[in-house]
Every structure is written in structure tokens, then in C-alpha cells.
Design a protein around this motif. Structure first.
Motif, short mmCIF file in Angstrom:
data_model
loop_
_atom_site.label_atom_id
_atom_site.label_comp_id
_atom_site.label_asym_id
_atom_site.label_seq_id
_atom_site.Cartn_x
_atom_site.Cartn_y
_atom_site.Cartn_z
N ARG A 115 34.21 29.07 40.97
CA ARG A 115 34.33 29.44 39.55
C ARG A 115 33.25 30.47 39.29
NH1 ARG A 115 37.75 26.55 40.39
NH2 ARG A 115 38.58 24.70 39.37
N MET A 266 30.55 37.84 38.98
CA MET A 266 30.63 39.29 39.17
C MET A 266 30.41 39.99 37.84
SD MET A 266 31.11 39.06 42.30
CE MET A 266 30.95 40.83 42.58
N ILE A 267 29.88 41.17 37.90
CA ILE A 267 29.67 41.96 36.68
C ILE A 267 30.30 43.34 36.84
CG2 ILE A 267 27.93 43.10 35.22
CD1 ILE A 267 26.19 40.75 35.46
N GLY A 268 31.23 43.63 35.92
CA GLY A 268 31.81 44.98 35.86
C GLY A 268 31.38 45.68 34.58
N ALA A 269 30.77 44.90 33.66
CA ALA A 269 30.35 45.46 32.38
C ALA A 269 28.88 45.88 32.47
CB ALA A 269 30.52 44.43 31.27
N TYR A 290 29.68 47.70 41.44
CA TYR A 290 29.92 46.27 41.21
C TYR A 290 28.59 45.53 41.33
CZ TYR A 290 33.72 42.66 41.35
OH TYR A 290 34.63 41.69 41.06
C1 LIG Z 1 36.03 43.05 38.23
C2 LIG Z 1 35.36 41.90 37.50
C3 LIG Z 1 34.41 42.17 36.54
C4 LIG Z 1 33.79 41.12 35.87
N1 LIG Z 1 32.80 41.39 34.97
C5 LIG Z 1 32.19 40.39 34.33
C6 LIG Z 1 31.12 40.64 33.45
O1 LIG Z 1 30.67 41.78 33.27
N2 LIG Z 1 30.57 39.59 32.81
C7 LIG Z 1 31.00 38.30 32.99
O2 LIG Z 1 30.44 37.40 32.38
N3 LIG Z 1 32.01 38.02 33.87
C8 LIG Z 1 32.59 39.02 34.54
N4 LIG Z 1 33.58 38.75 35.46
C9 LIG Z 1 34.00 37.35 35.71
C10 LIG Z 1 35.33 37.04 35.05
O3 LIG Z 1 35.14 36.94 33.65
C11 LIG Z 1 35.90 35.73 35.62
O4 LIG Z 1 36.23 35.92 36.97
C12 LIG Z 1 37.14 35.29 34.86
O5 LIG Z 1 36.82 34.91 33.53
C13 LIG Z 1 37.85 34.11 35.52
O6 LIG Z 1 36.99 33.00 35.67
P1 LIG Z 1 36.70 32.34 37.10
O7 LIG Z 1 36.06 33.41 37.96
O8 LIG Z 1 35.76 31.19 36.83
O9 LIG Z 1 38.00 31.91 37.68
C14 LIG Z 1 34.17 39.78 36.15
C15 LIG Z 1 35.12 39.53 37.15
C16 LIG Z 1 35.69 40.58 37.84
C17 LIG Z 1 36.67 40.26 38.94
#
Ligand SMILES: Cc1cc2nc3c(=O)[nH]c(=O)nc-3n(C[C@H](O)[C@H](O)[C@H](O)COP(=O)(O)O)c2cc1C
Length: 297
Positions: A115, A266-269, A290
């Protein structure tokens, strides 16, 4: 680019009222008119690019189809790019890859339990655990170099094994390693200390819009892409592969984190300009692609 400038531009371009722009960017009433004047040329430049920006996603997909591809630089016989970038600083060896042994969790359980975790405990990561995370997503298990080609093979797949990603390591809580910004050398499997300045870690937090997990994590992996490594072979289509490659690194970090009783997010923001500035890269020949935060559950 600092946060004030970023916020000013972001809200200005989106058409917010002057008062809202001023508040969102933390400018005083006195500062605002001067700031506005100083930003005028930049605002016009961004507005000029907006019609292109609004279609770039679809244009990118359409125009990177093979039918548009000319001969790549590799096909034209241009000099091959290096497989990694050399960066200098104090070297910190990591526990050897062959001695890592984390087998408490089955792959099925790791996949099922994964998660996004945004809150971590105070427990630091051990150096073995850090070594394991780097092994999973960045380590080069093989390196070959000759005049025509330089190539690494890693635990993640990469288009043409071009491996355009570089790994910066923002260490916050790892036993025996001082907090700071490091570069991971994927062939020597060691860390290279780039800076111990706490201002850098603050800038990383700021660059990620102050997402809290950045500062309560044990470690943040900042992946950059060196596009020419891939574009040399695939031309503009290579840009598609950078993002696909980054996804593989992210998933391996997630699964490796599960295996050591940690979690990842992960952080894309993030603010591209700010994050590139922190690492001292130009945003064109190398840019942040990333970020992964990791900490103990
Ligand atoms: C490309 C990508 C960018 C993401 N960027 C952020 C982010 O900047 N901040 C954050 O809190 N979560 C980020 N996430 C996490 C997603 O919000 C998370 O994977 C999604 O809500 C699904 O939840 P799970 O990973 O627990 O299944 C990112 C995930 C991906 C794949």
C-alpha cells in the motif's frame, strides 16, 4: 525557482484574482506590485506556450509513433553516451549485495500487502536495508563498455537496457550514515555524499509541496532521467520509455520495502524547477522524474 515565484506564476496563469495570488504566494501588499512587474516577461512567455501545452499530451503520443521516427543518433553513428554520470564526493561503501538476505516475506505476500504508506515510525533503516532497496531498483548487476556501446543490466527492466535513470538518495534516518544528499553509484554500489547542508533537505521538502512523508521518512529516493541515453537509440520515442522505466523502479522499491517491514509512497507532485535546482541539474539533459519515500512501518 523559489516557492514564491512558483506560486505566483501558478495562480497567475490560472487566472486567480490579484488578492488570491498575493495570499497564495505569501507576498506582502508592498511586495506585490514590484513582483508583478518583475514577472511580467515570464508570464507572457508562459502564456505564449499555453496553446502548445494544452495539447502536448496527445501530440506527444501521436508524434512519437514509429512512422514519424527518423534515423536515431545511434543509427547515424554518433558517439555513444555513457551509462552513468560520474559525480564526486566522499564515498560511503554499502553492505555488499551478495550478503543481503531478506526472505521473510513471499513475493505473493509482498504484492498483496503493498500500500502507499505516508506515515513512518521513528525507527531508522539499517545500512543493509538501504543497500537492499538500492539493489532492488538501481543496482547494476552487469556493466559493459566499449567504443560502440556502454550498457548496464539491472534488477529492473529498461528499454534497450539503456537505463536512463540516476538515483539521488536523501538520507534522513539511516543507522551510521549522516543525514544528507547522496548520489548512488550503481556499478560500485556505494554512496557519494553531495551535501550535508540541512537547507538542501528543507528545499527537497519545499520542492515536494511540503508533503509530510518527505520529512518523516527514513530515506527519499529521487530518480532523475538522462534522456539522451535512451534517445540516442530511440529518438523522440525514447521519451516514452523514460517514464515506463521509472515505474519499474517505483514498483521494485514498493515490494522491497514490504520485504523489510517498511512502506513506501511514490511522489509525482513536485515543482520541477525547484527539484532540478536542488540537485544542480538543468532540467533538459537531466531532470527529476520520480521520487519515492520509504520508512519503517
Ligand atoms: C505516478 C504516481 C505519482 C504519485 N504521486 C503521489 C504524490 O505526489 N503524493 C502522494 O501522496 N501519493 C502519490 N502517489 C501514490 C498514489 O496516490 C497511490 O498509489 C494511490 O492512491 C493508490 O493507493 P495504493 O498505492 O495504496 O494502492 C503517486 C503514485 C503514482 C503511481
Amino acid at each position: 525557482m523559489d516557492t514564491k515565484t512558483f506560486s505566483y506564476l501558478y495562480y497567475k496563469i490560472r487566472g486567480y484574482s490579484d488578492e488570491d495570488i498575493r495570499k497564495e504566494s505569501g507576498l506582502s501588499e508592498d511586495e506585490y506590485p514590484l513582483f508583478e512587474q518583475a514577472m511580467q516577461a515570464l508570464v507572457e512567455e508562459i502564456r505564449g506556450q499555453q496553446p502548445r501545452a494544452e495539447h502536448i499530451g496527445n501530440d506527444f503520443v501521436q508524434l512519437t509513433r514509429y512512422i514519424y521516427a527518423g534515423k536515431s543518433d545511434q543509427e547515424c553513428g554518433l558517439t555513444r553516451p555513457d551509462a552513468i554520470k560520474v559525480r564526486s564526493g566522499e564515498i560511503f561503501p554499502l553492505p555488499a549485495v551478495g550478503k543481503l538476505n531478506f526472505q521473510n516475506l513471499s513475493l505473493q505476500d509482498a504484492i498483496e500487502q503493498r500500500r502507499s504508506l505516508r506515515k513512518y515510525s521513528e525507527t531508522p533503516l539499517s545500512q543493509e536495508e538501504l543497500s537492499f532497496l538500492l539493489w532492488s531498483a538501481s543496482w547494476a548487476r552487469d556493466f559493459r563498455s566499449n567504443e560502440r556501446m556502454e550498457i548496464t543490466f539491472r534488477n529492473v527492466p529498461s528499454a534497450g537496457s539503456r537505463h536512463p535513470l540516476e538515483t539521488f538518495v536523501d538520507i534522513r534516518k539511516v543507522s551510521g550514515l549522516k543525514p544528507g544528499l547522496y548520489y548512488y553509484h550503481p556499478i560500485k554500489h556505494c554512496l557519494i555524499l553531495l551535501s550535508e547542508d540541512p537547507a538542501i533537505q528543507e528545499a527537497i521538502l519545499e520542492g515536494c509541496f511540503r508533503q509530510e512523508m518527505i520529512q518523516n521518512s527514513a530515506v527519499n529516493f529521487i530518480y532523475t532521467a538522462v534522456p539522451y541515453r535512451t534517445a540516442w537509440r530511440y529518438g523522440q520515442r525514447g521519451y516514452r520509455y523514460l517514464y515506463l522505466d521509472a515505474g519499474h523502479a517505483g514498483q521494485n522499491i514498493h515490494l522491497a520495502a514490504e520485504a523489510i517491514g517498511a512502506g513506501a509512497c511514490m511522489i509525482g507532485a513536485y515543482m520541477d524547477e525547484a527539484m532540478n535546482d536542488v540537485l544542480g541539474i538543468d532540467g533538459i539533459e537531466e531532470f527529476v522524474i520520480y521520487i519515492a519515500t520509504v520508512g519503517k512501518k
